[in-house]
Each structure stands twice: as C-alpha cells, then as structure tokens.
Design an enzyme around this catalytic site. Structure first.
Site, PDB file in Angstrom:
ATOM      1  NE  ARG A  89      -3.745  -2.318   2.333  1.00  0.00           N
ATOM      2  CZ  ARG A  89      -3.553  -3.647   2.346  1.00  0.00           C
ATOM      3  NH1 ARG A  89      -2.340  -4.150   2.512  1.00  0.00           N
ATOM      4  NH2 ARG A  89      -4.579  -4.463   2.200  1.00  0.00           N
ATOM      5  CG  HIS A 114      -0.845  -5.645  -4.299  1.00  0.00           C
ATOM      6  ND1 HIS A 114       0.254  -5.588  -3.469  1.00  0.00           N
ATOM      7  CD2 HIS A 114      -1.699  -6.536  -3.726  1.00  0.00           C
ATOM      8  CE1 HIS A 114       0.079  -6.409  -2.444  1.00  0.00           C
ATOM      9  NE2 HIS A 114      -1.105  -6.986  -2.573  1.00  0.00           N
ATOM     10  CG  HIS A 188      -0.574 -11.407  -3.673  1.00  0.00           C
ATOM     11  ND1 HIS A 188      -1.635 -12.159  -3.231  1.00  0.00           N
ATOM     12  CD2 HIS A 188      -0.572 -10.289  -2.915  1.00  0.00           C
ATOM     13  CE1 HIS A 188      -2.269 -11.515  -2.267  1.00  0.00           C
ATOM     14  NE2 HIS A 188      -1.653 -10.369  -2.051  1.00  0.00           N
ATOM     15  CD  GLU A 326       1.701 -10.200  -0.181  1.00  0.00           C
ATOM     16  OE1 GLU A 326       1.672  -9.150  -0.867  1.00  0.00           O
ATOM     17  OE2 GLU A 326       0.847 -10.486   0.686  1.00  0.00           O
TER      18      GLU A 326
END
Length: 361
Positions: A89, A114, A188, A326
C-alpha cells in the site's frame, strides 16, 4: 528433516490458456525440476500451480489458483500474481519525490494497493523459457510507460523464475527507469502446503525471522513505528500454528481481520537471499523455507477469500484457506522517510531475489 532427491528435468513448454476480450492470447508455461512442477501464465506472471511431493512422495498443487483464465479475470485477490509497480500500500494514493507530488491509481479503497487498479498482475508479460546447467526457468519481461498508474518514469522490468536441481523455486527481479521513481516488486502466491483444495491453512506452523513488525492504522497503512513482537500475537520467532492467536483480542488483528502485516526481518537488506520464514504443514510433512534479499515480509492470512470463483481443484477458496508470504520493502515507504528507501533513479538497477526451498519431514 529429509530433502527431495533430484528428479527428471522437464524443460519449459507452453500451450494456449485462453484469450482476453481484445483477442490477446494467454499462454501457460509448464516446467519441472528436482521434484517440483511449476505452471505459469503470461497473464500477470501468475503461478497457476506449484506441485511438490509430501512425505510419501505424493504430489499436490500447494498454490491457490484457477483452472481457467475467466477465474483470474473475475478475481481481485491477486492469486499467484506478480505485483507492481509497488507491492502493498501507498497511503492516500500519492507520494512526493524530489519536490514533485505524484497521484496514483487507487485500489483497495482510497489507497494504492499493489500498483493500482491496472497493476502488473493484469498485464500480459512476454515469456521465454530456458534450460542451462541443472536449472530450468522462465524469463518474464514488461515495460511500464511513464505515468503508468501515476508512477513516474518508463520502467523496464525483468523477472526470472528458476527451478533448481534441488526443486527450489527462485524469483529474481530487476528493473531500470528513465526518471526517478519508486519500485517494490513481489509475488502474491497463496500457499496451502496440504494442497490447494484441502481447506483451512490455520494449522500450518509458521516461523518468521523478525523481532519487530510495522503496526498499522485504519486502511492497513503503517504508523511509522517498528514495534517489538515479543509478548504479542505477532511473535512467530518460534514455529507457531497460524491459527493459534489469529482471533486474539488485539487492535492490530481487528484492523486486518487477521494477519495482514509487514514483519521487519532482523537481517535487513542483504546482497544474497538470507532466511526469512519457514512454513510447515504437519499433516503432509511439507516444509517451505523462504530466503530473501528484502528487509520485510508481508504475512497475509487470506482473510478476504470469499468462496468465489471456484479453485482449480474444484473447491471454493474460503477465508484463510491459504496464506501469503510476500517478500518486500515496507508498505508506504515512499511516505515514510525512516523506512528503507524504495526510490530508483536513472543509471541504477533495482534487484531483489527470493528463494522458496521445499522439503519434507
């Protein structure tokens, strides 16, 4: 713990997987090495499946995905995708660089998530297969134009997926720009080491090589603090079942509906991949060890999986049926000067590497 013995190399081959509305053909590439089998789409660089054996030698797909292109087009969960230009973010969908404020595409509310509404997960990548030495893999390339989703600079991206002779899956990211910009690329993939259609991943045991995390406020934007994990539900320094504290009475867990936070890896930024996380499924015996050059890792417990669309194994993915690890720089780093920088300038090269090594117990 035992590791897998080498298996026959399966060189990369591709086949049609579907077409976009504009007629663009999407292809699926399949390859194998060291007992691991990988299938990747040219759409989004998506890992459609990653198969690895359990303690009895039985293969299963341990990554969540869909059996058709329509599933990915209908989903907003980033399943298996390469994400960018900026993984995670950026607050208020804006940042300031060298005195200029840049306004970005919002996704996930008022913040950029993303890379924006049309991030790298929804782009068609150019893919080439390779086999060299004992390795096989894929080279994925993409050019993101100046101003794409609001980000400055034309960005040329190269991502290499490698399956090694030991069955490890390595991801190497590279990028260059013609204007100062920010970059934070990651993968992801949703993992369920029991198999993608087996149900909840809450019994998986997770350890993270991190004694601090970045607390968040509303919208899952970091506050800027680095908070110790000791004595909190965020302490995974020793192997701990994912579900053991996920519903604890914690404001941080309430913000995210579970885990969706960045852990500050004790090792920091490193030149070569260093241990970051270990995930184990007690039932199958499968173990995944994650090593990375990155300073952070976002552990997301699949809180928003909602049962639609149906997964590749014929079962709907429900809340917490998979989890993400991630590897990354920290969320909102462009607005947080105390965080490790994600600025990339002309003449520099962005490089990041993460290795997923598989074993059984």
């Amino acid at each position: 713990m035992t590791t897998k013995h080498p298996h026959q190399i399966l060189p990369p081959v591709s086949e049609p997987f579907g077409r976009l509305a504009d007629g663009t053909e999407i292809r699926r590439w399949s390859l194998g090495n060291g007992g691991t089998r990988l299938s990747v789409l040219s759409y989004g660089g998506i890992v459609q499946s990653l198969e690895t054996p359990d303690r009895h030698g039985r293969h299963a797909n341990v990554s969540l995905g869909f059996g058709s292109l329509d599933g990915y087009l209908a989903s907003d969960g980033f399943l298996g995708a390469l994400v960018g230009r900026y993984g995670n973010r950026i607050a208020e969908s804006q940042f300031k660089l060298d005195g200029t404020r840049h306004f970005l595409s919002a996704a996930g509310g008022k913040h950029t998530l993303h890379g924006g509404a049309d991030g790298f997960d929804r782009r068609v990548w150019t893919v080439h297969g390779f086999a060299r030495g004992g390795d096989v893999g894929l080279i994925l390339t993409l050019t993101s134009p100046d101003g794409d989703m609001g980000f400055p600079g034309a960005l040329r991206v190269r991502v290499v997926y490698t399956l090694t002779a030991s069955g490890a899956w390595r991801v190497d990211y590279e990028a260059v720009t013609d204007k100062p910009t920010v970059v934070n690329l990651t993968s992801h993939v949703y993992w369920n080491l029991a198999g993608e259609s087996s149900g909840s991943a809450l019994d998986h045991e997770l350890s993270l090589a991190a004694s601090r995390m970045t607390p968040v406020r509303t919208g899952l934007i970091p506050t800027g603090r680095l908070a110790p994990v000791a004595g909190t539900p965020f302490d995974f320094r020793r192997p701990t079942p994912v579900g053991s504290r996920i519903d604890a009475d914690s404001p941080q867990l309430r913000h995210a509906g579970g885990y969706d936070h960045n852990w500050v890896l004790d090792k920091g930024v490193t030149a070569t991949p260093r241990p970051a996380a270990t995930l184990r499924d007690p039932g199958s015996g499968r173990v995944m060890r994650v090593s990375t050059t990155e300073p952070g890792i976002q552990f997301y417990s699949g809180n928003s999986l909602d049962g639609s669309p149906v997964g590749s194994g014929g079962r709907a993915y429900r809340r917490r049926d998979g989890l993400c690890l991630e590897t990354q720089h920290f969320p909102d780093a462009p607005n947080q000067p105390a965080f490790p920088s994600t600025v990339l300038r002309p003449g520099e090269a962005y490089r990041s590497s993460t290795v997923h090594a598989f074993a059984v117990t």
